[in-house]
Write a protein that holds these residues in place. Structure first.
Motif, PDB file in Angstrom:
ATOM      1  N   ARG A   1       0.839  -1.213   0.000  1.00  0.00           N
ATOM      2  CA  ARG A   1       0.000   0.000   0.000  1.00  0.00           C
ATOM      3  C   ARG A   1       0.864   1.250   0.000  1.00  0.00           C
ATOM      4  O   ARG A   1       0.542   2.241  -0.663  1.00  0.00           O
ATOM      5  N   LEU A   2       1.960   1.203   0.738  1.00  0.00           N
ATOM      6  CA  LEU A   2       2.853   2.356   0.788  1.00  0.00           C
ATOM      7  C   LEU A   2       3.464   2.609  -0.588  1.00  0.00           C
ATOM      8  O   LEU A   2       3.550   3.754  -1.045  1.00  0.00           O
ATOM      9  N   GLY A   3       3.877   1.534  -1.267  1.00  0.00           N
ATOM     10  CA  GLY A   3       4.429   1.686  -2.609  1.00  0.00           C
ATOM     11  C   GLY A   3       3.438   2.320  -3.559  1.00  0.00           C
ATOM     12  O   GLY A   3       3.808   3.160  -4.400  1.00  0.00           O
ATOM     13  N   ALA A   4       2.161   1.945  -3.420  1.00  0.00           N
ATOM     14  CA  ALA A   4       1.126   2.538  -4.266  1.00  0.00           C
ATOM     15  C   ALA A   4       0.961   4.021  -3.960  1.00  0.00           C
ATOM     16  O   ALA A   4       0.770   4.846  -4.863  1.00  0.00           O
ATOM     17  N   ALA A   5       1.062   4.382  -2.682  1.00  0.00           N
ATOM     18  CA  ALA A   5       0.932   5.789  -2.297  1.00  0.00           C
ATOM     19  C   ALA A   5       2.101   6.621  -2.813  1.00  0.00           C
ATOM     20  O   ALA A   5       1.962   7.828  -3.041  1.00  0.00           O
ATOM     21  N   TRP A   6       3.244   5.973  -3.029  1.00  0.00           N
ATOM     22  CA  TRP A   6       4.433   6.674  -3.504  1.00  0.00           C
ATOM     23  C   TRP A   6       4.584   6.597  -5.026  1.00  0.00           C
ATOM     24  O   TRP A   6       5.610   6.999  -5.575  1.00  0.00           O
ATOM     25  N   SER A   7       3.601   6.085  -5.713  1.00  0.00           N
ATOM     26  CA  SER A   7       3.745   5.797  -7.144  1.00  0.00           C
ATOM     27  C   SER A   7       4.001   7.034  -7.999  1.00  0.00           C
ATOM     28  O   SER A   7       4.545   6.922  -9.104  1.00  0.00           O
ATOM     29  N   ASP A   8       3.608   8.216  -7.519  1.00  0.00           N
ATOM     30  CA  ASP A   8       3.800   9.429  -8.311  1.00  0.00           C
ATOM     31  C   ASP A   8       5.151  10.099  -8.074  1.00  0.00           C
ATOM     32  O   ASP A   8       5.451  11.116  -8.696  1.00  0.00           O
ATOM     33  N   LEU A   9       5.951   9.551  -7.180  1.00  0.00           N
ATOM     34  CA  LEU A   9       7.245  10.156  -6.884  1.00  0.00           C
ATOM     35  C   LEU A   9       8.222   9.949  -8.035  1.00  0.00           C
ATOM     36  O   LEU A   9       8.118   8.976  -8.789  1.00  0.00           O
ATOM     37  N   ALA A  10       9.164  10.852  -8.138  1.00  0.00           N
ATOM     38  CA  ALA A  10      10.245  10.682  -9.108  1.00  0.00           C
ATOM     39  C   ALA A  10      11.059   9.443  -8.731  1.00  0.00           C
ATOM     40  O   ALA A  10      11.172   9.109  -7.542  1.00  0.00           O
ATOM     41  N   PRO A  11      11.626   8.742  -9.724  1.00  0.00           N
ATOM     42  CA  PRO A  11      12.376   7.513  -9.422  1.00  0.00           C
ATOM     43  C   PRO A  11      13.466   7.702  -8.374  1.00  0.00           C
ATOM     44  O   PRO A  11      13.647   6.839  -7.512  1.00  0.00           O
ATOM     45  N   ALA A  12      14.177   8.822  -8.437  1.00  0.00           N
ATOM     46  CA  ALA A  12      15.263   9.042  -7.468  1.00  0.00           C
ATOM     47  C   ALA A  12      14.716   9.186  -6.056  1.00  0.00           C
ATOM     48  O   ALA A  12      15.285   8.652  -5.092  1.00  0.00           O
ATOM     49  N   SER A  13      13.600   9.913  -5.899  1.00  0.00           N
ATOM     50  CA  SER A  13      13.001  10.088  -4.578  1.00  0.00           C
ATOM     51  C   SER A  13      12.468   8.772  -4.044  1.00  0.00           C
ATOM     52  O   SER A  13      12.621   8.447  -2.860  1.00  0.00           O
ATOM     53  N   LEU A  14      11.803   8.009  -4.923  1.00  0.00           N
ATOM     54  CA  LEU A  14      11.263   6.709  -4.512  1.00  0.00           C
ATOM     55  C   LEU A  14      12.381   5.775  -4.089  1.00  0.00           C
ATOM     56  O   LEU A  14      12.273   5.071  -3.074  1.00  0.00           O
ATOM     57  N   ALA A  15      13.472   5.773  -4.851  1.00  0.00           N
ATOM     58  CA  ALA A  15      14.603   4.904  -4.516  1.00  0.00           C
ATOM     59  C   ALA A  15      15.185   5.265  -3.155  1.00  0.00           C
ATOM     60  O   ALA A  15      15.539   4.380  -2.356  1.00  0.00           O
ATOM     61  N   ARG A  16      15.291   6.548  -2.860  1.00  0.00           N
ATOM     62  CA  ARG A  16      15.851   6.976  -1.576  1.00  0.00           C
ATOM     63  C   ARG A  16      14.964   6.545  -0.421  1.00  0.00           C
ATOM     64  O   ARG A  16      15.430   6.033   0.599  1.00  0.00           O
ATOM     65  N   LYS A  17      13.647   6.744  -0.549  1.00  0.00           N
ATOM     66  CA  LYS A  17      12.716   6.378   0.521  1.00  0.00           C
ATOM     67  C   LYS A  17      12.710   4.877   0.757  1.00  0.00           C
ATOM     68  O   LYS A  17      12.720   4.406   1.906  1.00  0.00           O
ATOM     69  N   CYS A  18      12.713   4.097  -0.324  1.00  0.00           N
ATOM     70  CA  CYS A  18      12.724   2.644  -0.184  1.00  0.00           C
ATOM     71  C   CYS A  18      14.030   2.174   0.456  1.00  0.00           C
ATOM     72  O   CYS A  18      14.035   1.241   1.266  1.00  0.00           O
ATOM     73  N   SER A  19      15.129   2.811   0.103  1.00  0.00           N
ATOM     74  CA  SER A  19      16.416   2.465   0.701  1.00  0.00           C
ATOM     75  C   SER A  19      16.401   2.711   2.204  1.00  0.00           C
ATOM     76  O   SER A  19      16.917   1.899   2.988  1.00  0.00           O
ATOM     77  N   ALA A  20      15.810   3.819   2.621  1.00  0.00           N
ATOM     78  CA  ALA A  20      15.722   4.126   4.054  1.00  0.00           C
ATOM     79  C   ALA A  20      14.952   3.036   4.790  1.00  0.00           C
ATOM     80  O   ALA A  20      15.359   2.586   5.876  1.00  0.00           O
ATOM     81  N   LEU A  21      13.841   2.589   4.217  1.00  0.00           N
ATOM     82  CA  LEU A  21      13.042   1.549   4.865  1.00  0.00           C
ATOM     83  C   LEU A  21      13.767   0.209   4.879  1.00  0.00           C
ATOM     84  O   LEU A  21      13.710  -0.525   5.874  1.00  0.00           O
ATOM     85  N   ARG A  22      14.418  -0.136   3.792  1.00  0.00           N
ATOM     86  CA  ARG A  22      15.145  -1.414   3.763  1.00  0.00           C
ATOM     87  C   ARG A  22      16.234  -1.440   4.830  1.00  0.00           C
ATOM     88  O   ARG A  22      16.449  -2.458   5.496  1.00  0.00           O
ATOM     89  N   GLN A  23      16.937  -0.340   4.975  1.00  0.00           N
ATOM     90  CA  GLN A  23      17.968  -0.280   6.003  1.00  0.00           C
ATOM     91  C   GLN A  23      17.364  -0.322   7.398  1.00  0.00           C
ATOM     92  O   GLN A  23      17.940  -0.929   8.317  1.00  0.00           O
ATOM     93  N   PHE A  24      16.207   0.291   7.568  1.00  0.00           N
ATOM     94  CA  PHE A  24      15.530   0.285   8.868  1.00  0.00           C
ATOM     95  C   PHE A  24      15.142  -1.141   9.254  1.00  0.00           C
ATOM     96  O   PHE A  24      15.388  -1.588  10.381  1.00  0.00           O
ATOM     97  N   TYR A  25      14.558  -1.883   8.315  1.00  0.00           N
ATOM     98  CA  TYR A  25      14.162  -3.260   8.619  1.00  0.00           C
ATOM     99  C   TYR A  25      15.379  -4.158   8.808  1.00  0.00           C
ATOM    100  O   TYR A  25      15.362  -5.077   9.643  1.00  0.00           O
ATOM    101  N   GLY A  26      16.433  -3.898   8.076  1.00  0.00           N
ATOM    102  CA  GLY A  26      17.666  -4.643   8.304  1.00  0.00           C
ATOM    103  C   GLY A  26      18.195  -4.418   9.709  1.00  0.00           C
ATOM    104  O   GLY A  26      18.678  -5.351  10.374  1.00  0.00           O
ATOM    105  N   PHE A  27      18.086  -3.187  10.177  1.00  0.00           N
ATOM    106  CA  PHE A  27      18.509  -2.855  11.541  1.00  0.00           C
ATOM    107  C   PHE A  27      17.659  -3.589  12.568  1.00  0.00           C
ATOM    108  O   PHE A  27      18.192  -4.147  13.551  1.00  0.00           O
ATOM    109  N   LEU A  28      16.339  -3.603  12.375  1.00  0.00           N
ATOM    110  CA  LEU A  28      15.455  -4.285  13.321  1.00  0.00           C
ATOM    111  C   LEU A  28      15.792  -5.773  13.417  1.00  0.00           C
ATOM    112  O   LEU A  28      15.782  -6.364  14.505  1.00  0.00           O
ATOM    113  N   ILE A  29      16.079  -6.392  12.275  1.00  0.00           N
ATOM    114  CA  ILE A  29      16.428  -7.821  12.268  1.00  0.00           C
ATOM    115  C   ILE A  29      17.767  -8.041  12.972  1.00  0.00           C
ATOM    116  O   ILE A  29      17.913  -8.955  13.792  1.00  0.00           O
ATOM    117  N   ASP A  30      18.754  -7.206  12.669  1.00  0.00           N
ATOM    118  CA  ASP A  30      20.065  -7.340  13.302  1.00  0.00           C
ATOM    119  C   ASP A  30      19.983  -7.200  14.822  1.00  0.00           C
ATOM    120  O   ASP A  30      20.737  -7.852  15.557  1.00  0.00           O
TER     121      ASP A  30
END
Length: 307
Positions: free
Chosen positions: A51-80
C-alpha cells in the motif's frame, strides 16, 4: 514506527556509519513520512508496504529509490537487533534510478576561467586573489563547495603540500595542493583580512556556499562562458574527469574525492570513453602494426578461416 526504534536506528547510522546531520534528517523525514501512511513501521506487514508503494507511485524515481532504501535499512537494523524476525521490505518497489551524468567543462573552457582569474588577480586585490585561490582549489584539488568555504586556517600546511579536509560524515582526508594552488594560497594569505579561524572569512563567519556559486558564475560571465554551466560541483567533475584522462587510477581518484564507495567514483569512467577507445586502438595487440591480420598470433588466420 515507534520513536525509540527510529531513534536507535538513527543513532546507529551516526555512530557506526558516520552519517552526516543532513543525511540523518533525510532518513528521519522518510521514515516519518512512511509512518504517516501505514502507521507503526516496526510492525508493518508486506501488505502495508505494498500500500505504501502505491501511495508513492507518483514520486520521481530518485526520490522513490531513496525512501525505499531508508526503509530497507531500517528493517535490516530491526532484524540485526533481534527486534523483528522477518523482513517485509521485499514488497517495496524497486525503481531504477540512473545517476545523472555530470556536466562537463573542456580544457579550453577551464583555461579561459584561469586566464580571466589570473588577469584579475594581477593587481593583488583581495577579491581578485581570493577568486583565483578558490578556483585553484576547486579545480586543482577537487574540493566540495562546503569543504572549501569552511576550511579553517589551521588546515593550510606550513611545509607539507597537503590540506586536511573534513568531508561528509566527518571523515578526514589529505588532499594534495599543487604548486600553482600553493602559490595562490600564499598570495591570498598575504592580502586576506586578519581573521584567525577561517581561511576564507566573510562578515565574521566564513564565505557561504551561495556566495561561492555567485562568484564563480560572475567569473564565468567575464570569461565568456555561460554562467549557468558553472558551479563548484562542475569544477569538481572537471578535476575528476581530467585526472582520469591523464591516466589516474580510479582508486586514487576515490581517495582524492573522498567517496566512501567506489561506485560513486565510477560515474566518471563513462565521460572518458574517447581516451578508452584511443587506448584500445594504440595498446591492444591487434593494433600493433595497424593491420589486424598481421597482429594475429601464428595459426590464428587458419583457425579464423575454418570458422
Amino acid at each position: 514506527m515507534t520513536t525509540s526504534e527510529a531513534e536507535s536506528f538513527l543513532a546507529m547510522l551516526a555512530a557506526e556509519r558516520g552519517a552526516a546531520a543532513n543525511t540523518l534528517a533525510a532518513y528521519r523525514r522518510d521514515l516519518e513520512g512512511a509512518g504517516e501512511h501505514i502507521g507503526d513501521l516496526a510492525t508493518a506487514t508486506r501488505d502495508d508496504l505494498v500500500r505504501l508503494g502505491a501511495a508513492w507511485s507518483d514520486l520521481a524515481p530518485a526520490s522513490l529509490a531513496r525512501k525505499c532504501s531508508a526503509l530497507r535499512q531500517f528493517y535490516g537494523f530491526l532484524i540485526d537487533e533481534g527486534l523483528r524476525a522477518d523482513d517485509p521490505s521485499s514488497a517495496l518497489p524497486k525503481p531504477r534510478s540512473r545517476r545523472p551524468l555530470p556536466r562537463l567543462l573542456d580544457h579550453a573552457e577551464i583555461a579561459r576561467l584561469f586566464v580571466t582569474a589570473e588577469d584579475e588577480a594581477a593587481a593583488e586585490t583581495p577579491a581578485g586573489v581570493r577568486m583565483l585561490t578558490l578556483l585553484e582549489l576547486l579545480y586543482g584539488s577537487g574540493l566540495r563547495a562546503t569543504e572549501l568555504v569552511s576550511l579553517p586556517l589551521a588546515a593550510v600546511p606550513r611545509d607539507a603540500p597537503f590540506l586536511t579536509i573534513t568531508g561528509k560524515g566527518g571523515q578526514q582526508r589529505m588532499v594534495p595542493v599543487s604548486a600553482r594552488a600553493g602559490l595562490a594560497l600564499r598570495r591570498w594569505l598575504a592580502v586576506r583580512e586578519a581573521a584567525p579561524r577561517w581561511l576564507f572569512p566573510s562578515r565574521g563567519k566564513h564565505l557561504s556556499r551561495v556566495r561561492l556559486f555567485q562568484l564563480l558564475r560572475e567569473l564565468a560571465g567575464r570569461a565568456g562562458i555561460e554562467p549557468a554551466r558553472i558551479s563548484p560541483h562542475v569544477l569538481r567533475h572537471a578535476f575528476a574527469t581530467h585526472l582520469l584522462e591523464g591516466g589516474a587510477d580510479l582508486r586514487v581518484l576515490q581517495t582524492l574525492l573522498g567517496h566512501a564507495d567506489i561506485a560513486t567514483t565510477q560515474i566518471y569512467t563513462h565521460v572518458d570513453s574517447a581516451r578508452l577507445v584511443a587506448l584500445v586502438n594504440s595498446k591492444h595487440p591487434l593494433a600493433r602494426h595497424g593491420d589486424p591480420v598481421r597482429a594475429l598470433p601464428p595459426g590464428a588466420q587458419a583457425t579464423s578461416d575454418a570458422r
